[in-house]
Design a protein around this motif. Structure first.
Motif, short mmCIF file in Angstrom:
data_model
loop_
_atom_site.label_atom_id
_atom_site.label_comp_id
_atom_site.label_asym_id
_atom_site.label_seq_id
_atom_site.Cartn_x
_atom_site.Cartn_y
_atom_site.Cartn_z
N LEU B 59 0.74 -1.34 0.01
CA LEU B 59 -0.15 0.05 -0.22
C LEU B 59 1.03 1.40 0.02
CD1 LEU B 59 -2.96 -0.62 2.52
CD2 LEU B 59 -3.11 -0.78 0.08
N ALA B 60 1.68 1.51 0.80
CA ALA B 60 2.76 2.19 0.94
C ALA B 60 3.57 2.60 -0.30
CB ALA B 60 3.89 2.15 2.10
N ASN B 63 1.35 4.25 -2.99
CA ASN B 63 0.81 5.61 -2.57
C ASN B 63 2.16 6.29 -3.16
OD1 ASN B 63 -0.91 7.44 -1.89
ND2 ASN B 63 0.24 7.65 0.37
N ALA B 64 3.31 5.87 -2.70
CA ALA B 64 4.55 6.65 -2.84
C ALA B 64 4.87 6.84 -4.62
CB ALA B 64 5.66 5.70 -2.50
N LEU B 65 4.30 5.80 -5.43
CA LEU B 65 4.81 5.83 -6.60
C LEU B 65 3.58 6.83 -7.27
CD1 LEU B 65 6.11 4.89 -9.13
CD2 LEU B 65 4.40 2.86 -9.34
N ALA B 195 11.84 6.26 9.63
CA ALA B 195 10.37 5.82 9.29
C ALA B 195 9.46 6.60 9.96
CB ALA B 195 10.57 4.22 9.98
N ARG B 196 9.61 7.34 11.09
CA ARG B 196 8.58 8.08 11.69
C ARG B 196 8.60 9.37 11.15
NH1 ARG B 196 9.62 7.01 18.02
NH2 ARG B 196 12.05 6.84 17.14
N MET B 197 9.78 10.10 10.75
CA MET B 197 9.63 11.25 10.33
C MET B 197 8.92 11.44 8.80
SD MET B 197 10.94 13.41 12.35
CE MET B 197 10.73 14.59 11.37
N ALA B 198 9.19 10.48 8.01
CA ALA B 198 8.84 10.42 6.70
C ALA B 198 7.44 10.68 6.31
CB ALA B 198 9.21 9.32 5.82
N SER B 199 7.07 11.37 5.16
CA SER B 199 5.73 11.46 4.55
C SER B 199 4.94 10.08 4.25
CB SER B 199 5.39 12.38 3.43
OG SER B 199 6.12 13.41 3.67
N ILE B 200 5.80 9.34 3.38
CA ILE B 200 5.59 7.89 3.29
C ILE B 200 6.85 7.20 3.58
CG2 ILE B 200 4.63 6.38 1.37
CD1 ILE B 200 3.57 9.00 -0.04
N THR B 201 6.42 6.15 4.56
CA THR B 201 7.49 4.98 4.51
C THR B 201 7.13 3.82 4.18
OG1 THR B 201 8.02 6.28 6.85
CG2 THR B 201 8.96 3.95 6.68
N GLN B 222 -2.21 2.34 -13.18
CA GLN B 222 -1.12 2.82 -12.16
C GLN B 222 -1.86 3.22 -10.87
OE1 GLN B 222 1.66 5.25 -14.52
NE2 GLN B 222 2.17 3.53 -15.71
N PRO B 223 -1.26 3.29 -9.88
CA PRO B 223 -1.96 3.59 -8.69
C PRO B 223 -2.05 5.14 -8.57
CG PRO B 223 0.43 3.13 -8.36
CD PRO B 223 0.23 2.93 -9.72
N GLU B 224 -3.36 5.34 -7.95
CA GLU B 224 -3.58 6.82 -7.47
C GLU B 224 -3.18 7.27 -6.20
OE1 GLU B 224 -7.68 7.52 -8.52
OE2 GLU B 224 -7.58 6.78 -10.60
N ILE B 225 -3.12 8.52 -6.02
CA ILE B 225 -2.63 9.21 -4.62
C ILE B 225 -3.80 8.61 -3.55
CG2 ILE B 225 -2.66 11.05 -3.30
CD1 ILE B 225 -1.12 12.03 -5.61
N ASP B 226 -3.40 7.94 -2.48
CA ASP B 226 -4.36 7.43 -1.34
C ASP B 226 -4.49 8.48 -0.30
OD1 ASP B 226 -5.65 6.41 0.69
OD2 ASP B 226 -4.47 4.50 0.95
N VAL B 227 -5.68 9.18 -0.46
CA VAL B 227 -5.89 10.38 0.45
C VAL B 227 -6.16 10.08 1.91
CG1 VAL B 227 -6.65 12.01 -1.57
CG2 VAL B 227 -8.26 10.85 -0.24
N GLU B 228 -6.47 8.88 1.97
CA GLU B 228 -6.70 8.40 3.19
C GLU B 228 -5.40 7.61 4.14
OE1 GLU B 228 -10.38 5.84 3.46
OE2 GLU B 228 -11.47 7.78 2.68
#
Lengths: 250, 250
Positions: B59-60, B63-65, B195-201, B222-228
């Motif tokens: 999932l991460a 979302n990152a991609l 890991a705890r600082m990042a926007s997406i880990t 292709q994946p879409e941004i996961d707003v949740e």
């Protein structure tokens, strides 16, 4: 190699000092290529254990020392990482136990054995230690184990009844147990094959273990064999220590 | 260096291959002294994660991609271990995203930068990749960060809006977040400061992450941004994956 400049007040001082000791050992030809990776794995597990001796690790340490003291022919084995991190302390324990140490490296090569002997001989000279160093000229083999890592000395590993093998690999640990020995391992991963195969597993960092044993030897009340010690139960305690870290939300 | 002889059927094949890649990189001067230790720490956490991509890691990754694809000025940074383990794959992702990569090593030295550029240029040539490699001549600094690790390029890290920094240190991760960027880290320790600082880990092994992204890029959906997406929640899922290993008695 970078000069070691960390101050003792640095929160990562001990960790940085250990790395520095390994870097020196690597530069002196004492370590196999995989040594640094193995150390890193240990660092991760030590981090999960809170980088301190747990209650269950101390129980295992006391019981291990009691078995070494009561042994007819105890021995402590030393590999590259062990020599770098706790060579002096383990030789001091062997001296107190009046037993030899034996080199037992996994990737045995002549130059590496020579580098280790040189390192340990220098420690003997500096600290007035007289304990014999075996393993330079192995004359027999551990049964049920293939390759150079099976090589050992008749008067050392082979004949011992209680053997402390810090940072040991699973296969050799198993082969030593099959020989009927009481096998004491030091391993930061409580789920490793070595940890599960051994008679007594100390889930703790090798230099802390060695220092704890030295302190115990110095006291008047030396530990007695714990007849109720069950290794798998003690290991589960270490696993619980780690699991507790995961139960607090971050 | 030992020749790499492990068969693909060996249960530790991937792990042994990664080590071999790092040994080559070390011999080529691409790595700092601490690189092998860092890799070992990663190995321990990967062992705890079962050495596979978890559902939450995927999932991460998706979302990152999605954030990288939607970015105005995305960038992927590459350090020594990253170059050794997934240099080709990350350059292929940068090629697909039409963005540069930038070298961002912690212990910056001229020879190490040169060795890394040589390694990545050889990959470009072999695989027909045209993505620019930045970082050889940094012209600015990351604010709120001291020392050589702050050096970066105006046209690269400095101006990026979405930045993927695999195997990043906590301080630099924090400084990049403070710059207002969407910071994607890849870290096998879900409790690390990075890991705890990042926007997406993405709590997964870097070569698996890179290969997963390449597979996602190749698909029609292709994946879409996961707003949740909530990073701390996703991290807790990885922690739960590890914790589950400790709940079964050994």
């Amino acid at each position: 190699m970078r000069k070691f400049t960390a101050d003792v007040s640095h929160p990562r001082y001990k960790s940085l000092l250990s790395r520095h000791k390994l870097e020196i050992a690597a530069a002196n030809g004492m370590l196999a290529d995989s040594a640094m990776i193995a150390h890193g794995r240990g660092e991760a597990f030590d981090y999960l254990l809170g980088e301190k001796t747990s209650y269950s690790a101390m129980l295992a340490t006391e019981n291990a020392l009691a078995h070494l003291i009561a042994a007819k022919q105890p021995i402590i084995t030393i590999n590259g990482n062990t020599a770098a991190l706790a060579g002096k302390e383990l030789m001091q324990i062997a001296q107190a136990l009046n037993c030899p140490v034996e080199l037992n490296i996994f990737y045995r090569t002549g130059p590496r054995i020579n580098a280790l002997v040189k390192h340990l001989e220098a420690i003997k000279l500096e600290h007035g230690i007289t304990t014999p160093i075996l393993g330079e000229n192995p004359d027999t083999r551990i049964p049920n184990l293939e390759g150079p890592r099976a090589k050992c000395c008749t008067m050392g590993i082979f004949s011992s009844d209680v053997i402390m093998v810090p940072l040991e690999d699973g296969d050799r640990c198993e082969a030593l147990v099959k020989m009927g020995k009481t096998v004491i391992v030091v391993d930061l991963n409580p789920m490793s094959r070595s940890a599960r195969m051994a008679s007594i597993t100390i889930v703790d960092e090798i230099s802390r273990v060695a220092n704890n044993m030295i302190q115990l030897i110095k006291t008047d009340n030396q530990p007695e064999i714990d007849v109720e010690f069950v290794n798998s139960k003690n290991l589960q305690e270490s696993i619980n220590t780690i699991a507790a870290r995961y139960q607090e939300p971050i």
